[in-house]
Design a protein around this motif. Structure first.
Motif, PDB file in Angstrom:
ATOM      1  N   VAL A 148     -19.932 -50.677 -37.805  1.00  0.00           N
ATOM      2  CA  VAL A 148     -20.085 -52.314 -37.493  1.00  0.00           C
ATOM      3  C   VAL A 148     -20.276 -52.329 -35.794  1.00  0.00           C
ATOM      4  O   VAL A 148     -19.544 -52.444 -35.294  1.00  0.00           O
ATOM      5  CB  VAL A 148     -19.042 -52.506 -38.077  1.00  0.00           C
ATOM      6  N   SER A 149     -21.352 -53.384 -35.449  1.00  0.00           N
ATOM      7  CA  SER A 149     -21.508 -54.011 -34.059  1.00  0.00           C
ATOM      8  C   SER A 149     -21.075 -55.809 -33.675  1.00  0.00           C
ATOM      9  O   SER A 149     -21.828 -56.271 -34.496  1.00  0.00           O
ATOM     10  CB  SER A 149     -22.814 -54.215 -33.937  1.00  0.00           C
ATOM     11  N   SER A 150     -20.817 -56.126 -33.283  1.00  0.00           N
ATOM     12  CA  SER A 150     -20.536 -57.254 -32.486  1.00  0.00           C
ATOM     13  C   SER A 150     -20.438 -57.580 -31.877  1.00  0.00           C
ATOM     14  O   SER A 150     -20.505 -57.282 -30.086  1.00  0.00           O
ATOM     15  CB  SER A 150     -19.041 -57.893 -33.002  1.00  0.00           C
ATOM     16  N   GLY A 151     -21.677 -58.382 -31.582  1.00  0.00           N
ATOM     17  CA  GLY A 151     -22.617 -58.649 -29.665  1.00  0.00           C
ATOM     18  C   GLY A 151     -23.309 -57.246 -29.602  1.00  0.00           C
ATOM     19  O   GLY A 151     -23.283 -56.283 -29.986  1.00  0.00           O
ATOM     20  N   SER A 152     -23.297 -57.363 -27.984  1.00  0.00           N
ATOM     21  CA  SER A 152     -23.587 -56.022 -27.240  1.00  0.00           C
ATOM     22  C   SER A 152     -22.348 -54.758 -26.540  1.00  0.00           C
ATOM     23  O   SER A 152     -22.531 -54.812 -26.034  1.00  0.00           O
ATOM     24  CB  SER A 152     -25.422 -56.590 -26.470  1.00  0.00           C
ATOM     25  N   ASN A 153     -21.481 -56.276 -27.189  1.00  0.00           N
ATOM     26  CA  ASN A 153     -19.946 -55.037 -26.218  1.00  0.00           C
ATOM     27  C   ASN A 153     -19.157 -54.499 -26.892  1.00  0.00           C
ATOM     28  O   ASN A 153     -18.363 -53.728 -26.605  1.00  0.00           O
ATOM     29  CB  ASN A 153     -19.618 -56.423 -25.323  1.00  0.00           C
ATOM     30  N   THR A 154     -19.086 -55.043 -28.188  1.00  0.00           N
ATOM     31  CA  THR A 154     -18.448 -53.697 -29.094  1.00  0.00           C
ATOM     32  C   THR A 154     -18.892 -53.455 -29.972  1.00  0.00           C
ATOM     33  O   THR A 154     -19.383 -54.657 -31.110  1.00  0.00           O
ATOM     34  CB  THR A 154     -17.101 -55.117 -29.176  1.00  0.00           C
ATOM     35  N   ASP A 155     -18.905 -52.083 -30.652  1.00  0.00           N
ATOM     36  CA  ASP A 155     -18.934 -52.062 -32.278  1.00  0.00           C
ATOM     37  C   ASP A 155     -17.637 -51.028 -32.533  1.00  0.00           C
ATOM     38  O   ASP A 155     -17.039 -50.355 -31.977  1.00  0.00           O
ATOM     39  CB  ASP A 155     -20.042 -51.364 -32.133  1.00  0.00           C
ATOM     40  N   SER A 156     -17.503 -50.716 -34.107  1.00  0.00           N
ATOM     41  CA  SER A 156     -16.533 -49.822 -34.581  1.00  0.00           C
ATOM     42  C   SER A 156     -17.010 -49.071 -35.488  1.00  0.00           C
ATOM     43  O   SER A 156     -18.237 -48.994 -35.990  1.00  0.00           O
ATOM     44  CB  SER A 156     -15.596 -51.083 -35.781  1.00  0.00           C
ATOM     45  N   VAL A 157     -16.672 -47.505 -34.504  1.00  0.00           N
ATOM     46  CA  VAL A 157     -17.759 -46.240 -36.102  1.00  0.00           C
ATOM     47  C   VAL A 157     -16.208 -45.624 -36.264  1.00  0.00           C
ATOM     48  O   VAL A 157     -15.512 -45.215 -36.264  1.00  0.00           O
ATOM     49  CB  VAL A 157     -17.581 -45.356 -34.487  1.00  0.00           C
ATOM     50  N   PRO A 158     -16.633 -45.822 -37.776  1.00  0.00           N
ATOM     51  CA  PRO A 158     -15.967 -44.944 -38.844  1.00  0.00           C
ATOM     52  C   PRO A 158     -16.080 -43.359 -38.557  1.00  0.00           C
ATOM     53  O   PRO A 158     -16.853 -42.498 -38.490  1.00  0.00           O
ATOM     54  CB  PRO A 158     -16.379 -45.138 -40.244  1.00  0.00           C
ATOM     55  N   VAL A 159     -14.546 -42.236 -38.204  1.00  0.00           N
ATOM     56  CA  VAL A 159     -14.457 -41.430 -37.875  1.00  0.00           C
ATOM     57  C   VAL A 159     -14.097 -40.320 -39.288  1.00  0.00           C
ATOM     58  O   VAL A 159     -13.196 -40.933 -40.024  1.00  0.00           O
ATOM     59  CB  VAL A 159     -13.622 -41.359 -37.297  1.00  0.00           C
ATOM     60  N   ARG A 160     -15.504 -39.538 -39.769  1.00  0.00           N
ATOM     61  CA  ARG A 160     -15.330 -39.597 -41.454  1.00  0.00           C
ATOM     62  C   ARG A 160     -15.116 -37.845 -40.682  1.00  0.00           C
ATOM     63  O   ARG A 160     -15.439 -37.276 -39.706  1.00  0.00           O
ATOM     64  CB  ARG A 160     -17.121 -39.314 -41.539  1.00  0.00           C
ATOM     65  N   CYS A 161     -14.075 -37.350 -42.501  1.00  0.00           N
ATOM     66  CA  CYS A 161     -13.711 -35.878 -42.547  1.00  0.00           C
ATOM     67  C   CYS A 161     -14.475 -36.167 -43.622  1.00  0.00           C
ATOM     68  O   CYS A 161     -13.371 -35.883 -44.331  1.00  0.00           O
ATOM     69  CB  CYS A 161     -12.394 -35.784 -41.895  1.00  0.00           C
ATOM     70  N   GLY A 162     -15.018 -35.108 -43.924  1.00  0.00           N
ATOM     71  CA  GLY A 162     -15.288 -34.978 -45.651  1.00  0.00           C
ATOM     72  C   GLY A 162     -15.619 -35.964 -46.230  1.00  0.00           C
ATOM     73  O   GLY A 162     -16.742 -36.424 -45.881  1.00  0.00           O
ATOM     74  N   ASP A 163     -15.222 -36.324 -47.070  1.00  0.00           N
ATOM     75  CA  ASP A 163     -15.909 -37.154 -47.835  1.00  0.00           C
ATOM     76  C   ASP A 163     -14.675 -39.030 -47.557  1.00  0.00           C
ATOM     77  O   ASP A 163     -15.370 -40.141 -48.183  1.00  0.00           O
ATOM     78  CB  ASP A 163     -15.952 -37.472 -49.339  1.00  0.00           C
ATOM     79  N   HIS A 164     -13.970 -38.783 -46.541  1.00  0.00           N
ATOM     80  CA  HIS A 164     -12.836 -39.556 -46.303  1.00  0.00           C
ATOM     81  C   HIS A 164     -12.947 -40.394 -44.895  1.00  0.00           C
ATOM     82  O   HIS A 164     -13.407 -39.456 -44.401  1.00  0.00           O
ATOM     83  CB  HIS A 164     -11.475 -39.023 -46.364  1.00  0.00           C
ATOM     84  N   VAL A 165     -13.614 -41.624 -44.830  1.00  0.00           N
ATOM     85  CA  VAL A 165     -13.169 -42.051 -43.369  1.00  0.00           C
ATOM     86  C   VAL A 165     -11.246 -42.534 -43.089  1.00  0.00           C
ATOM     87  O   VAL A 165     -10.716 -43.051 -43.617  1.00  0.00           O
ATOM     88  CB  VAL A 165     -13.686 -43.746 -43.843  1.00  0.00           C
TER      89      VAL A 165
END
Length: 491
Positions: free
Chosen positions: A99-116
């Motif tokens: 999920v991005s918010s403008g051009s300066n910040t975004d969030s990346v889920p860290v997935r391990c197997g089937d779980h975030v």
């Protein structure tokens, strides 16, 4: 300052597999921060029962870029997520996507197997208002691909091969190759490193594998590196290797880029370590001396064990023979730890390997029921040398106790070593399906030397707990719990 392991142990109930994955992410994220020109923060959900609704997402690690000004001059580790500061964190947790918010910040889920299992945020400095050059475009494109792979659980890889203990950084030398293996972009430092290796021309548009193979001095190393550069284009695991090239020593790392499961080329990082290698020779010599000491201690302990074994064969008193046999087993277990340390470069021990090697020795040196077998389930994991020795002693004593006292003579059975490792604890159950505990048995009142040794090691050396009780499945369970991190007491 609390480490990542300490914070995960204190605030979460993540599995051992999830903790290992987060450790790998943190081990790689300086590269990602530099490629992104952004600060990285790692957020996890907390299980603190007394936390307020606003304190459910906690920052457990932070990384600043070396390629751009930092956004956070203060230490963010231990901070609680703020809806106003990081609104994308909650959105990423819900959508399980970037999920991005403008051009300066975004969030990346860290997935391990089937779980975030966590959220990684990238925060770029908004004051950097300038036209992006070729280097920045190449860096950011690779960073976006790596973030996509993190969200899909394909990066970092748990099985990446390495012949060296360090890795080049993006600033050392960065090369982006396309799906055909041709150089799309090479940073100035990468080009300088290749010139030091003997290249007289530019890298752009060349077949990197062929060029590198022609420069490496050793023909076997040159072919191996070329093969791994080509293999990275088809999605093979990354590879790190040190090689000599016409008087220069270089570190080379390949990193496959496969966002959404499709190859888009690869990253090749290169670092000229010629001068560093010269300074490291003294340290390597000292490290070799330490390993040699462990090797000699192991040899001396094996000699002691052999003498005790020889002496036991000359005794006619059965009680004395059993006591010497137990001493042989204990000395042998300590010798195995030193043998592992003599081959280790970081003073850490893989307990699974030691236990698997000790089981046949226990069957060989002790007078036990030959129809009883030992099986291990789950992973004990890696421990520091100072904790590995008492833990190995405890496990071998408990297994030996179950083998010798848990079964009637001639009865077949199984002793199982069942391990469950989380962020906070290593839980081990030594289960036997034998006749069970004698009536009125008390672990605290037991006068057996083996159990006295175990109680002392568990409480004093490991700071853990031990229980010996009837198993619901029949037989006996010896339950061992060892803390792996600091956990603050709750009031």
């Amino acid at each position: 300052m609390s480490t990542l392991s300490d914070l995960l142990a204190e605030h979460t109930d993540l599995t051992g597999e999830a903790v290992d994955h987060l450790q790998r992410v943190v081990g790689e994220w300086q590269l990602l921060a530099d490629l992104s020109f952004a600060d990285l923060l790692l957020w996890v959900g907390t299980d603190d029962v007394d936390a307020s609704p606003d304190a459910k997402i906690l920052c457990v690690a932070q990384c600043r870029p070396t390629t751009a000004p930092t956004v956070f001059t203060e230490d963010m580790v231990g901070a609680v997520v703020s809806e106003s500061q990081h609104p994308t964190v909650m959105d990423s947790l819900v959508t399980r996507d970037i999920v991005s918010s403008g051009s300066n910040t975004d969030s990346v889920p860290v997935r391990c197997g089937d779980h975030v299992i966590a959220i990684l945020t990238r925060d770029a400095n908004p004051t950097r208002q300038r036209t992006a050059g070729a280097l920045e475009v190449a860096y950011r494109g690779c960073a976006d691909d790596l973030c996509r792979m993190i969200s899909e659980g394909t990066f970092p890889s748990p099985v990446e091969r390495t012949d060296v203990n360090s890795s080049p950084r993006a600033g050392d030398g960065f090369i982006r190759v396309d799906t055909d293996g041709r150089v799309v972009y090479a940073s100035p430092n990468a080009l300088s490193a290749y010139h030091r290796m003997g290249l007289a021309t530019d890298l752009s548009g060349t077949d990197l594998a062929s060029v590198t193979r022609s420069l490496i001095t050793d023909p076997f190393d040159s072919q191996e590196i070329a093969d791994h550069i080509r293999a990275s284009l088809s999605g093979s695991e990354g590879y790190r290797m040190e090689a000599d090239a016409r008087g220069a020593t270089v570190l080379i790392r390949t990193l496959s880029l496969r966002p959404r499961g499709e190859s888009v080329g690869a990253i090749v990082l290169v670092r000229d370590v010629t001068e560093v290698k010269r300074r490291d020779r003294a340290l390597l010599s000292k490290d070799a001396t330490i390993r040699e000491i462990h090797h000699r201690v192991k040899n001396n302990l094996q000699t002691v064990a052999a003498l005790l074994r020889l002496q036991s064969r000359r005794l006619e008193n059965e009680e004395a023979r059993v006591a010497l046999s137990e001493s042989v087993r204990r000395v042998t277990s300590i010798a195995l730890v030193h043998e592992m340390l003599s081959m280790s470069v970081d003073e850490e021990i893989d307990l699974d390997e030691i236990v698997d090697r000790l089981v046949p020795i226990m069957l060989d040196v002790a007078t036990v029921n030959p129809r009883v077998r030992v099986a291990r389930e789950g992973k004990l994991g890696v421990f520091s040398a100072e904790r590995a020795t008492p833990l190995v002693m405890v496990l071998t004593e408990l297994v030996q106790n179950a083998m010798e006292h848990g079964f009637d003579a001639g009865t077949a059975g199984v002793v199982r070593i069942q391990a469950d490792r989380s962020a906070r604890w290593l839980d081990v159950v030594i289960h036997d399906d034998g006749r069970g505990l004698p009536t009125g048995f008390s672990l605290e009142k037991s006068e057996g030397l083996g159990l006295q040794i175990v109680r002392t090691l568990v409480s004093v050396e490991l700071g853990g707990s031990l229980g010996l009780h009837p198993s619901p499945r029949g037989g006996t369970d010896a339950s061992l719990r060892v803390p792996l991190g600091r956990r603050s007491p709750r009031t």
